[in-house]
Design a protein around this motif. Structure first.
Motif, PDB file in Angstrom:
ATOM      1  N   LYS A  96       0.815  -1.221   0.000  1.00  0.00           N
ATOM      2  CA  LYS A  96       0.000   0.000   0.000  1.00  0.00           C
ATOM      3  C   LYS A  96       0.845   1.266   0.000  1.00  0.00           C
ATOM      4  CE  LYS A  96      -4.035  -2.092   2.036  1.00  0.00           C
ATOM      5  NZ  LYS A  96      -4.860  -2.295   3.204  1.00  0.00           N
ATOM      6  N   GLY A  97       2.009   1.224   0.647  1.00  0.00           N
ATOM      7  CA  GLY A  97       2.814   2.428   0.757  1.00  0.00           C
ATOM      8  C   GLY A  97       3.831   2.624  -0.345  1.00  0.00           C
ATOM      9  N   VAL A  98       4.281   1.551  -0.986  1.00  0.00           N
ATOM     10  CA  VAL A  98       5.320   1.660  -2.012  1.00  0.00           C
ATOM     11  C   VAL A  98       4.813   1.206  -3.385  1.00  0.00           C
ATOM     12  CG1 VAL A  98       7.624   0.890  -2.692  1.00  0.00           C
ATOM     13  CG2 VAL A  98       7.131   1.340  -0.289  1.00  0.00           C
ATOM     14  N   ILE A  99       4.274   0.015  -3.456  1.00  0.00           N
ATOM     15  CA  ILE A  99       3.870  -0.555  -4.751  1.00  0.00           C
ATOM     16  C   ILE A  99       2.695   0.216  -5.346  1.00  0.00           C
ATOM     17  CG2 ILE A  99       3.077  -2.629  -5.945  1.00  0.00           C
ATOM     18  CD1 ILE A  99       5.912  -2.884  -4.873  1.00  0.00           C
ATOM     19  N   ASN A 100       1.656   0.454  -4.549  1.00  0.00           N
ATOM     20  CA  ASN A 100       0.493   1.173  -5.082  1.00  0.00           C
ATOM     21  C   ASN A 100       0.850   2.561  -5.608  1.00  0.00           C
ATOM     22  OD1 ASN A 100      -1.163  -0.977  -4.611  1.00  0.00           O
ATOM     23  ND2 ASN A 100      -2.179  -0.116  -2.831  1.00  0.00           N
ATOM     24  N   PRO A 101       1.659   3.361  -4.894  1.00  0.00           N
ATOM     25  CA  PRO A 101       2.032   4.665  -5.476  1.00  0.00           C
ATOM     26  C   PRO A 101       2.847   4.528  -6.760  1.00  0.00           C
ATOM     27  CG  PRO A 101       2.368   4.724  -3.123  1.00  0.00           C
ATOM     28  CD  PRO A 101       2.037   3.307  -3.488  1.00  0.00           C
ATOM     29  N   LEU A 102       3.710   3.505  -6.848  1.00  0.00           N
ATOM     30  CA  LEU A 102       4.457   3.302  -8.090  1.00  0.00           C
ATOM     31  C   LEU A 102       3.524   2.955  -9.242  1.00  0.00           C
ATOM     32  CD1 LEU A 102       7.585   1.317  -6.843  1.00  0.00           C
ATOM     33  CD2 LEU A 102       7.492   3.693  -7.615  1.00  0.00           C
TER      34      LEU A 102
ATOM     35  N   ALA B 215       1.576   5.921 -10.510  1.00  0.00           N
ATOM     36  CA  ALA B 215       2.225   6.829 -11.450  1.00  0.00           C
ATOM     37  C   ALA B 215       1.687   6.614 -12.863  1.00  0.00           C
ATOM     38  CB  ALA B 215       3.739   6.606 -11.425  1.00  0.00           C
ATOM     39  N   PHE B 216       1.135   5.427 -13.126  1.00  0.00           N
ATOM     40  CA  PHE B 216       0.589   5.113 -14.444  1.00  0.00           C
ATOM     41  C   PHE B 216      -0.934   5.201 -14.477  1.00  0.00           C
ATOM     42  CE2 PHE B 216       4.499   2.606 -13.907  1.00  0.00           C
ATOM     43  CZ  PHE B 216       5.254   3.180 -14.910  1.00  0.00           C
ATOM     44  N   GLY B 217      -1.552   5.361 -13.314  1.00  0.00           N
ATOM     45  CA  GLY B 217      -3.012   5.391 -13.269  1.00  0.00           C
ATOM     46  C   GLY B 217      -3.476   5.872 -11.913  1.00  0.00           C
ATOM     47  N   THR B 218      -4.372   5.124 -11.312  1.00  0.00           N
ATOM     48  CA  THR B 218      -4.922   5.490 -10.014  1.00  0.00           C
ATOM     49  C   THR B 218      -3.964   5.108  -8.889  1.00  0.00           C
ATOM     50  OG1 THR B 218      -6.796   5.219  -8.541  1.00  0.00           O
ATOM     51  CG2 THR B 218      -6.215   3.349  -9.868  1.00  0.00           C
ATOM     52  N   GLN B 219      -4.115   5.743  -7.739  1.00  0.00           N
ATOM     53  CA  GLN B 219      -3.220   5.496  -6.601  1.00  0.00           C
ATOM     54  C   GLN B 219      -3.475   4.144  -5.939  1.00  0.00           C
ATOM     55  OE1 GLN B 219      -0.682   6.874  -5.150  1.00  0.00           O
ATOM     56  NE2 GLN B 219      -0.536   8.878  -6.086  1.00  0.00           N
TER      57      GLN B 219
END
Length: 173
Positions: A44-50, A53-57
């Motif tokens: 949730k803190g690292v993978i989702n924000p990465l 970057a291409f779509g939704t958080q």
């Protein structure tokens, strides 16, 4: 008789609980639960924000509509029309699984396998040294036996001659 059976059942249950496997399993479950929280935080803190970057958080928001227009009730978040496929939650769970599997393999399984292999090699070397010692002892004993046999058969006249000169030494039997 039923009291005796109860006592043996309780003793069996106590033996089961005090056996190392149950305690190890309980520790593994507790550590696994704590580790799951860490993996979920990383996703949730690292993978989702990465991925964001291409779509939704949030990966959970990735979805597709299978049938008809998908309409979601804003109050409950439930789909009121259409059939929604939540492939983002599947992707998130898959990433969590892969991260967990990689960490368990590289930080636990691989080092333990190397340790056990090293321990087995040391044990095999130790057994090899023991076998070598046993073989060398056997060789020495065979040489002593052969020397004694040769002394008896070939040097019996010299042994008889020595008997008169040295009273304590004679034919070994």
């Amino acid at each position: 008789m039923s009291e005796k059976k109860k006592v043996s059942l309780l003793e069996g249950f106590k033996a089961f609980l005090t056996r190392g496997n149950v305690i190890d399993l309980a520790v593994a479950v507790v550590i696994g639960a704590a580790f799951t929280n860490i993996v979920n935080a990383v996703v949730k803190g690292v993978i989702n924000p990465l991925v964001g970057a291409f779509g939704t958080q949030d990966l959970e928001n990735y979805s597709s509509c299978l049938k008809g227009p998908c309409v979601t009730d804003p109050k409950t978040g439930e789909a009121t029309e259409g059939i929604r496929i939540l492939w983002g939650s599947v992707l998130s769970a898959t990433l969590s699984f892969l991260i967990t599997a990689a960490v368990v393999y590289f930080l636990m399984v691989l080092p333990m396998a190397k340790y056990l292999a090293r321990r087995a090699a040391m044990q095999a070397a130790k057994e090899g040294v023991q076998e070598t010692m046993e073989v060398s002892e056997l060789e020495v004993l065979k040489e002593i036996r052969d020397a004694l046999v040769a002394q008896r058969s070939g040097g019996s006249s010299s042994a008889e001659g020595n008997r008169g000169e040295e009273p304590g030494r004679g034919d070994l039997k």
